[in-house]
Design a protein around this motif. Structure first.
Motif, PDB file in Angstrom:
ATOM      1  N   TYR A 121      -1.766  11.217  10.802  1.00  0.00           N
ATOM      2  CA  TYR A 121      -3.009  11.246   9.838  1.00  0.00           C
ATOM      3  C   TYR A 121      -2.421   9.770   8.961  1.00  0.00           C
ATOM      4  CZ  TYR A 121      -4.749  15.476  11.989  1.00  0.00           C
ATOM      5  OH  TYR A 121      -5.006  16.311  12.393  1.00  0.00           O
ATOM      6  N   GLY A 122      -1.113   9.550   8.587  1.00  0.00           N
ATOM      7  CA  GLY A 122      -1.008   8.724   7.802  1.00  0.00           C
ATOM      8  C   GLY A 122      -1.229   8.641   6.631  1.00  0.00           C
ATOM      9  N   VAL A 123      -2.361   8.395   5.816  1.00  0.00           N
ATOM     10  CA  VAL A 123      -2.995   9.401   4.364  1.00  0.00           C
ATOM     11  C   VAL A 123      -4.517  10.051   4.170  1.00  0.00           C
ATOM     12  CG1 VAL A 123      -1.566   7.679   2.749  1.00  0.00           C
ATOM     13  CG2 VAL A 123      -3.526   6.661   2.597  1.00  0.00           C
ATOM     14  N   SER A 124      -5.028   9.825   5.558  1.00  0.00           N
ATOM     15  CA  SER A 124      -5.788   9.840   6.027  1.00  0.00           C
ATOM     16  C   SER A 124      -6.872  11.399   5.419  1.00  0.00           C
ATOM     17  CB  SER A 124      -7.085   9.774   6.907  1.00  0.00           C
ATOM     18  OG  SER A 124      -6.515   8.633   7.165  1.00  0.00           O
ATOM     19  N   ARG A 125      -5.774  12.252   5.933  1.00  0.00           N
ATOM     20  CA  ARG A 125      -6.176  14.066   5.902  1.00  0.00           C
ATOM     21  C   ARG A 125      -6.069  13.998   4.162  1.00  0.00           C
ATOM     22  NH1 ARG A 125      -3.659  19.069   8.867  1.00  0.00           N
ATOM     23  NH2 ARG A 125      -5.944  20.449   8.239  1.00  0.00           N
ATOM     24  N   ASP A 126      -4.822  13.812   3.283  1.00  0.00           N
ATOM     25  CA  ASP A 126      -5.576  13.537   2.103  1.00  0.00           C
ATOM     26  C   ASP A 126      -5.936  12.979   0.970  1.00  0.00           C
ATOM     27  OD1 ASP A 126      -2.151  14.474   2.755  1.00  0.00           O
ATOM     28  OD2 ASP A 126      -1.840  12.369   1.956  1.00  0.00           O
ATOM     29  N   LEU A 127      -6.606  11.993   1.980  1.00  0.00           N
ATOM     30  CA  LEU A 127      -7.768  11.149   1.345  1.00  0.00           C
ATOM     31  C   LEU A 127      -9.165  12.721   1.439  1.00  0.00           C
ATOM     32  CD1 LEU A 127      -7.837   7.701   2.372  1.00  0.00           C
ATOM     33  CD2 LEU A 127      -7.933   8.718  -0.906  1.00  0.00           C
ATOM     34  N   ALA A 128      -9.069  13.195   2.572  1.00  0.00           N
ATOM     35  CA  ALA A 128     -10.471  13.513   3.132  1.00  0.00           C
ATOM     36  C   ALA A 128     -10.304  15.133   2.403  1.00  0.00           C
ATOM     37  CB  ALA A 128     -10.430  14.097   4.635  1.00  0.00           C
ATOM     38  N   SER A 129      -9.449  15.449   1.955  1.00  0.00           N
ATOM     39  CA  SER A 129      -9.085  16.880   1.422  1.00  0.00           C
ATOM     40  C   SER A 129      -8.998  17.474   0.002  1.00  0.00           C
ATOM     41  CB  SER A 129      -8.132  17.673   2.255  1.00  0.00           C
ATOM     42  OG  SER A 129      -6.908  17.099   1.768  1.00  0.00           O
ATOM     43  N   GLY A 142       0.563  -1.526   0.513  1.00  0.00           N
ATOM     44  CA  GLY A 142      -0.320  -0.094   0.258  1.00  0.00           C
ATOM     45  C   GLY A 142       0.671   1.088  -0.010  1.00  0.00           C
ATOM     46  N   PRO A 143       0.442   2.287   0.001  1.00  0.00           N
ATOM     47  CA  PRO A 143       1.255   3.325  -0.296  1.00  0.00           C
ATOM     48  C   PRO A 143       1.402   3.983   1.501  1.00  0.00           C
ATOM     49  CG  PRO A 143      -1.226   4.140  -0.189  1.00  0.00           C
ATOM     50  CD  PRO A 143      -1.630   2.219   0.138  1.00  0.00           C
ATOM     51  N   PRO A 144       3.266   4.809   1.136  1.00  0.00           N
ATOM     52  CA  PRO A 144       3.663   5.006   2.055  1.00  0.00           C
ATOM     53  C   PRO A 144       2.593   6.217   3.159  1.00  0.00           C
ATOM     54  CG  PRO A 144       4.591   6.156   0.970  1.00  0.00           C
ATOM     55  CD  PRO A 144       3.270   5.519   0.106  1.00  0.00           C
ATOM     56  N   ARG A 145       2.558   6.815   4.225  1.00  0.00           N
ATOM     57  CA  ARG A 145       2.263   7.348   4.792  1.00  0.00           C
ATOM     58  C   ARG A 145       2.727   9.041   4.510  1.00  0.00           C
ATOM     59  NH1 ARG A 145       0.730   7.074  10.225  1.00  0.00           N
ATOM     60  NH2 ARG A 145       0.782   4.525   9.921  1.00  0.00           N
ATOM     61  N   THR A 146       1.749   9.677   4.707  1.00  0.00           N
ATOM     62  CA  THR A 146       2.042  10.982   3.949  1.00  0.00           C
ATOM     63  C   THR A 146       2.178  12.110   5.608  1.00  0.00           C
ATOM     64  OG1 THR A 146       0.110  12.123   3.840  1.00  0.00           O
ATOM     65  CG2 THR A 146       1.225  11.180   1.531  1.00  0.00           C
ATOM     66  N   SER A 147       1.340  11.794   6.359  1.00  0.00           N
ATOM     67  CA  SER A 147       1.630  12.245   7.986  1.00  0.00           C
ATOM     68  C   SER A 147       1.844  11.067   8.499  1.00  0.00           C
ATOM     69  CB  SER A 147       0.050  13.297   8.146  1.00  0.00           C
ATOM     70  OG  SER A 147       0.145  13.431   9.424  1.00  0.00           O
ATOM     71  N   LEU A 148       2.254  12.105   9.842  1.00  0.00           N
ATOM     72  CA  LEU A 148       2.950  10.748  10.903  1.00  0.00           C
ATOM     73  C   LEU A 148       1.554  10.421  11.760  1.00  0.00           C
ATOM     74  CD1 LEU A 148       5.896   9.059  12.362  1.00  0.00           C
ATOM     75  CD2 LEU A 148       5.622  11.214  13.593  1.00  0.00           C
ATOM     76  N   ILE A 156      -3.946   0.986   3.587  1.00  0.00           N
ATOM     77  CA  ILE A 156      -3.693   2.615   3.399  1.00  0.00           C
ATOM     78  C   ILE A 156      -3.235   2.578   5.030  1.00  0.00           C
ATOM     79  CG2 ILE A 156      -4.786   2.928   1.676  1.00  0.00           C
ATOM     80  CD1 ILE A 156      -6.780   4.191   3.337  1.00  0.00           C
ATOM     81  N   PRO A 157      -2.064   3.625   5.563  1.00  0.00           N
ATOM     82  CA  PRO A 157      -2.025   4.148   6.875  1.00  0.00           C
ATOM     83  C   PRO A 157      -3.163   5.581   6.811  1.00  0.00           C
ATOM     84  CG  PRO A 157      -0.518   4.517   5.612  1.00  0.00           C
ATOM     85  CD  PRO A 157      -1.562   3.506   4.153  1.00  0.00           C
ATOM     86  N   SER A 158      -3.524   4.948   8.135  1.00  0.00           N
ATOM     87  CA  SER A 158      -4.774   6.267   8.695  1.00  0.00           C
ATOM     88  C   SER A 158      -4.235   6.731  10.117  1.00  0.00           C
ATOM     89  CB  SER A 158      -5.702   5.153   8.727  1.00  0.00           C
ATOM     90  OG  SER A 158      -6.978   5.911   9.016  1.00  0.00           O
ATOM     91  N   VAL A 159      -5.328   6.873  10.620  1.00  0.00           N
ATOM     92  CA  VAL A 159      -4.834   7.606  11.677  1.00  0.00           C
ATOM     93  C   VAL A 159      -4.282   7.181  12.987  1.00  0.00           C
ATOM     94  CG1 VAL A 159      -6.147  10.215  13.480  1.00  0.00           C
ATOM     95  CG2 VAL A 159      -7.459   9.485  11.028  1.00  0.00           C
TER      96      VAL A 159
END
Length: 550
Positions: free
Chosen positions: A62-70, A54-60, A91-94
């Protein structure tokens, strides 16, 4: 002192004994125990769950959750990851959580078949549903969900909806009359009308009359408290970033929902407003019970069935709390989903005048307003447009559930695991988060072909328009818009018939154009559900230029 008597210290003396150093050690012990339990759960999860790429986390945090939400197009992100990592991935999450994403038709069918039992609402979803609409059909799971659904099913049968077609037409023609007045009073032969508010009014008045024999009168200009609250959700887009963070953190700590903030206050106000309306409607309907059920034969109306289910001796008995919850849910669903779909339909028809003209020609050639059966079977291009809108613009773009038990999910094609080996099934441990992106599946190029992102109603009219991969998707017409399995939208046929009826009246009588030309950009705004908005407009504004068709 008696040898069997043990002195018990008072709480204050005990606190004195352990304070301050002792209290610190006790707190440390609890923290250590909590951490130990979390580690054990994590170890069990890793041992019992197939570890995927899966994709790497972009935030320590939020993982990738904030990218998806915004994102304005989270479905495109999911689809890109599917291409890169396979039909299921992680996917890495919160705060260190991990979510399994299903993009495989066979896996999704398995998942939906076990909804409400093996896969249930997350604590966050449960808390949000309970606070906004109560413990009704959308909140419940398992046996409670089955009982509530069976109690309501007769109200959404073909027989029941056939009787409601006149209600749908009545709302559509009320809107037509108001638009005629607006155009007539304008200096030109057309007028700019903000259509999304009108679609809201149509949906609210329709669900009021069809569901509860109550006319909110919003199409006649009567202010309705519920519409004021709904509209407020989309009026403050500046707060959306704060709301995103709030909801993301609440996915790990649902207690955060107890903290006051603007959006939660709106949900609370919405809940209170819908509760008051539902109570008033229920009290009034109980008074009229003998007349409405005995003389008019409305025992299969929504309000009639809800009143009937209150009886202690009924097979699918519901408590008063559950009855009120169903009414609040029907108000919410009836207001939000159909109005969003109708607004998207008017946008797409304005962007594609050739499609709009062809639909109008089909409707005019047919002649008088079609009946329920004719709307279902005799207007293929109208049907194609309705389902193309439902495909491209689902009201609920994704769902996330929690595994309540261990499970094994089969796949239609093998995927590569984190170890490098291939597998044609994945193991899911209890406590695993599962996400299905409805929008990604509905618009997937792999599933629907290279023109999947295009508005192309003709795909529904030819035998090869729906490809082999799309046919593997279970759900209404191979779409996930209405979900599938035990949670398939109960009001699906109601929504489609209202959609077709209203669209047929409006397109037959008016010509629609984007106010600033066919290339006017449209974005997604965040109301109770995601809504379209013309870029630059306040709230959820969708102004269209409308003229009468002569």
């Amino acid at each position: 002192m008696n040898m069997f008597t043990i002195p018990v210290p008072s709480p204050s003396s005990l606190w004195t004994t352990i304070h301050p150093g002792g209290a610190f050690h006790v707190a440390c012990s609890f923290a250590a125990l909590w951490a130990f339990v979390k580690v054990l759960r994590m170890l069990r999860w890793r041992m019992k769950t197939t570890q995927l790429l899966g994709p790497p986390r972009t935030s320590l945090v939020y993982g990738v959750s904030r990218d998806l939400a915004s994102s304005q197009d989270s479905a495109a992100m999911y689809e890109r990851w599917t291409t890169e990592y396979g039909v299921v991935y992680m996917i890495p999450s919160v705060l260190g959580q991990t979510t399994v994403v299903l993009c495989d038709p066979r896996a999704i069918a398995h998942f939906y078949a076990r909804e409400t039992w093996t896969y249930v609402h997350t604590p966050l979803s449960s808390a949000l549903f309970e606070s906004s609409v109560g413990k009704g059909l959308i909140w419940s799971h398992g046996e409670t969900h089955r009982r509530q659904r069976k109690a309501l099913t007769p109200a959404f049968s073909n027989v029941a909806i056939r009787k409601l077609t006149s209600v749908f037409y009545d709302s559509a023609y009320k809107a037509k009359g108001q638009w005629d007045n607006v155009i007539e009073s304008s200096k030109d032969d057309d007028a700019v009308i903000e259509v999304q508010n009108w679609m809201n009014h149509i949906s609210l008045d329709t669900v009021g009359i069809a569901g509860f024999s109550h006319d909110f009168g919003s199409l006649g200009g009567k202010p309705a408290s519920v519409t004021e609250v709904f509209d407020t959700f989309g009026s403050n887009q500046k707060a959306s970033a704060v709301n995103e963070v709030f909801i993301l953190l609440a996915s790990v700590f649902p207690i955060i929902l107890k903290m006051p903030n603007k959006r939660q206050n709106l949900f609370k106000k919405l809940s209170v407003t819908m509760g008051q309306i539902s109570n008033e409607l229920l009290i009034r309907s109980r008074r009229e019970k003998d007349v409405s059920i005995g003389e008019r034969g409305q025992e299969n109306s929504i309000i009639g069935l809800l009143i009937k289910s209150e009886g202690q001796d009924t097979e699918f008995h519901m408590s008063e709390e559950e009855v009120i919850a169903q009414m609040r849910l029907l108000l919410l669903a009836g207001y939000e989903t159909t109005s969003i779909s109708l607004t998207w339909a008017l946008i797409e028809l304005s962007r594609h005048p050739d499609v709009q003209t062809r639909l109008r020609e089909e409707l005019l050639a047919f002649g008088p307003d079609p009946t329920y059966d004719q709307l279902k079977a005799n207007l293929p291009y109208l049907d194609a447009i309705v389902h193309e809108i439902l495909r491209l613009h689902p009201s609920v773009p994704e769902i996330t559930r929690l595994a309540a038990a261990d499970d094994v999910i089969p796949l239609s094609e093998p995927v590569r695991m984190a170890s490098g080996n291939m597998t044609d099934s994945i193991s899911i441990a209890k406590g695993t988060l599962i996400t299905v992106s409805i929008a990604a599946i509905n618009r997937s190029s792999t599933i629907w072909g290279p023109d999947a992102k295009e508005f192309k109603p003709d795909r529904w009219l030819t035998e090869d328009g729906i490809g082999g991969k799309a046919k593997e998707v279970q759900g209404h017409r191979h779409l996930l818009t209405f979900i599938d399995g035990p949670r398939t939208c109960l009001g699906k046929d109601f929504a489609i018939m209202e959609f077709k009826t209203v669209l047929s009246v409006l397109v037959k009588n008016f010509v629609f154009e984007m106010r600033d030309g066919p290339d006017t950009p449209v974005e997604v705004a965040r109301g109770v559900l995601p809504r379209p908005r013309v870029v630059g407009e306040d709230g959820t504004g969708v102004p269209l230029r409308i003229r009468r068709y002569e």
